[in-house]
Design a protein around this motif. Structure first.
Motif, short mmCIF file in Angstrom:
data_model
loop_
_atom_site.label_atom_id
_atom_site.label_comp_id
_atom_site.label_asym_id
_atom_site.label_seq_id
_atom_site.Cartn_x
_atom_site.Cartn_y
_atom_site.Cartn_z
N ASN A 127 13.30 18.30 14.25
CA ASN A 127 14.23 19.42 14.05
C ASN A 127 13.57 20.76 14.35
O ASN A 127 14.18 21.64 14.96
N VAL A 130 13.38 21.19 18.19
CA VAL A 130 14.62 21.68 18.79
C VAL A 130 14.72 23.19 18.62
O VAL A 130 14.98 23.93 19.57
N ASP A 134 14.76 26.14 21.48
CA ASP A 134 15.93 27.02 21.55
C ASP A 134 15.52 28.49 21.42
O ASP A 134 16.14 29.36 22.04
N VAL A 153 14.47 19.56 25.38
CA VAL A 153 15.03 19.89 24.06
C VAL A 153 16.21 18.98 23.72
O VAL A 153 16.42 18.62 22.55
N ALA A 154 16.95 18.56 24.72
CA ALA A 154 18.06 17.63 24.44
C ALA A 154 17.54 16.32 23.88
O ALA A 154 18.16 15.73 22.98
N ALA A 157 16.58 16.78 20.36
CA ALA A 157 17.79 16.81 19.52
C ALA A 157 18.31 15.39 19.27
O ALA A 157 18.78 15.07 18.18
N PRO A 179 17.93 28.56 16.30
CA PRO A 179 16.71 28.89 17.04
C PRO A 179 15.66 29.49 16.10
O PRO A 179 16.01 30.22 15.18
#
Lengths: 197, 231
Positions: A127, A130, A134, A153-154, A157, A179
């Motif tokens: 978490n 991510v 962001d 980053v996807a 996630a 972010p």
């Protein structure tokens, strides 16, 4: 203070040594939440990917059981770990190709004592990962590197979604990701770094 | 071509040269015959024509298919409308019973409902931002998703979410000059990825099939989504 990743690591070391009110904290306040160039952003990402890759090396020590769908959690987590290694490899290669110096892995202490704390720590790392991407993406100037960061980053996630699910949290706790600035990432990830002796 | 450009290309190849949206394509092609939408129906999607794009020096620089940041946001909003309508209408139709009859417990219905709430939040936020920027937000269209039962619904849901992740990822570069909008778009992108992972599990798939998530160009997204548009 040649680059942010150096500051990042130095700060963590000092923070561990002097506490949050020591020189590290003051230096941290002085650090601009920005990056000089794309290489610094990539090294910031690499710092986190090293942390994650090292963490998942611990996975075989724990019997993580099976998820609600009968799938071995150890198998899933091994895939997550392999992804983090792939991220480390690609980022290291790209930073090198761009003429930069890839940050090396550090020494970490994750404080994991059992299966549950392993999975909870995994969820925290994903978490935070991510949120870190962001928050840092806006500093990337090259469009292709931005897309590549997006492709990482996807996956973080997706990892976070799964790990939240199996630890009893919501896989998607909010409509929008949060972010984090590099400073905030430092605060979240700092305790995992063992100070240099 | 400079060394740097070679490097970027190499990284992109490493990162993005993947199996690409195979799952999405399979599910969506299945629906193509049923829905029978037309390209014309996608007129609301807000693509700039190629002639409108400003030519950029250097063959490696990708020309933006979008004339402005508002067009990028309307592209995103077009997909969010699609998703929002899908969950809103589909969940009302299927109901909790439709999900539990598949062998899932009630929390699955709750979580899929939560996904629908997120899509609605994305619609509301994007509409507001486009309006604030002086643009005209695209409106919801009429869709046909082609599923006939709850299992089919969950299959289309996965396809929509995978497409959404790839679409945001492919379009993010066109917001590179707009730090705030870029970050906002990425905060949606991550949530779509979380949805996709969860729905992959419900579809007995891998929540994270690859180390690098595939990106989709607007043309690829158009091809996938067009069959859902009735008007």
């Amino acid at each position: 203070m040649s680059s942010l990743h150096k500051v990042f690591l130095d700060t963590i070391h000092e923070q561990r040594t002097f506490g949050v009110n020591g020189p590290a904290h003051q230096r941290l306040m002085a650090v601009q939440t920005t990056f000089a160039d794309d290489i610094e952003v990539l090294n910031f990402a690499l710092t986190l990917e090293h942390l994650e890759a090292a963490f998942y090396q611990l996975a075989p020590e724990y019997d993580l059981g099976t998820d609600a769908f009968g799938i071995s959690i150890n198998d899933r987590v091994a895939e997550v770990g392999a992804h983090e290694v792939a991220h480390v490899d690609v980022l290291t290669q790209v930073i090198t190709d761009l003429g930069g110096e890839p940050v090396a892995a550090a020494e970490y202490d994750f404080g994991v004592t059992d299966s549950l704390s392993f999975l909870n720590t995994a969820a925290v790392l994903e978490n935070v990962g991510v949120s870190a991407y962001d928050g840092a993406a806006q500093f990337i100037e090259n469009a292709d590197l931005l897309t590549a960061a997006g492709s990482i980053v996807a996956v973080e996630a997706r990892h976070a979604s799964y790990l939240n699910l199996i630890t009893g949290a919501s896989p998607f706790p909010a409509s929008f990701e949060t972010p984090l600035t590099p400073d905030e990432v430092l605060e979240a990830a700092g305790p995992f770094f063992v100070p240099a002796s | 071509m400079s060394t740097k450009q070679h490097t970027y290309e190499a990284m992109i190849q490493t990162a993005l040269n993947t199996r690409m949206h195979e799952v999405s394509r399979r599910s969506l092609l299945r629906n193509a015959a049923i829905a029978g939408g037309s390209i014309a129906a996608m007129g609301t999607i807000g693509f700039a024509s190629a002639q409108d794009a400003t030519p950029v020096e250097g063959a490696e620089t990708e020309e933006s298919p979008f004339a402005s940041p508002v067009d990028v946001l309307n592209y995103a909003l077009t997909l969010e409308h699609l998703e929002n309508a899908f969950y809103r209408d589909g969940l009302a139709e299927i109901g909790e019973a439709g999900i539990t009859e598949l062998g899932f417990d009630a929390t699955v219905f709750e979580k899929v409902t939560e996904i629908g709430v997120h899509e609605n939040d994305h619609v509301v936020t994007l509409t507001q931002v486009i309006t604030d920027l002086g643009g005209t937000p695209v409106e919801e269209a009429v869709y046909d998703f082609g599923y006939t039962d709850a299992a089919g619904f969950l299959g289309v849901a996965l396809a929509l979410e995978d497409t959404g992740v790839g679409a945001y990822q492919g379009a993010a570069q066109f917001l590179i000059e707009e730090d705030g909008l870029l970050t906002a778009a990425l905060t949606i992108h991550g949530v779509e990825a979380r949805h996709a992972a969860y729905l992959a599990i419900l579809n007995e798939g891998n929540p994270f099939p690859e180390a690098f998530n595939p990106s989709l160009t607007p043309d690829e997204v158009l091809e996938i989504a067009t069959p859902f548009f009735v008007s």
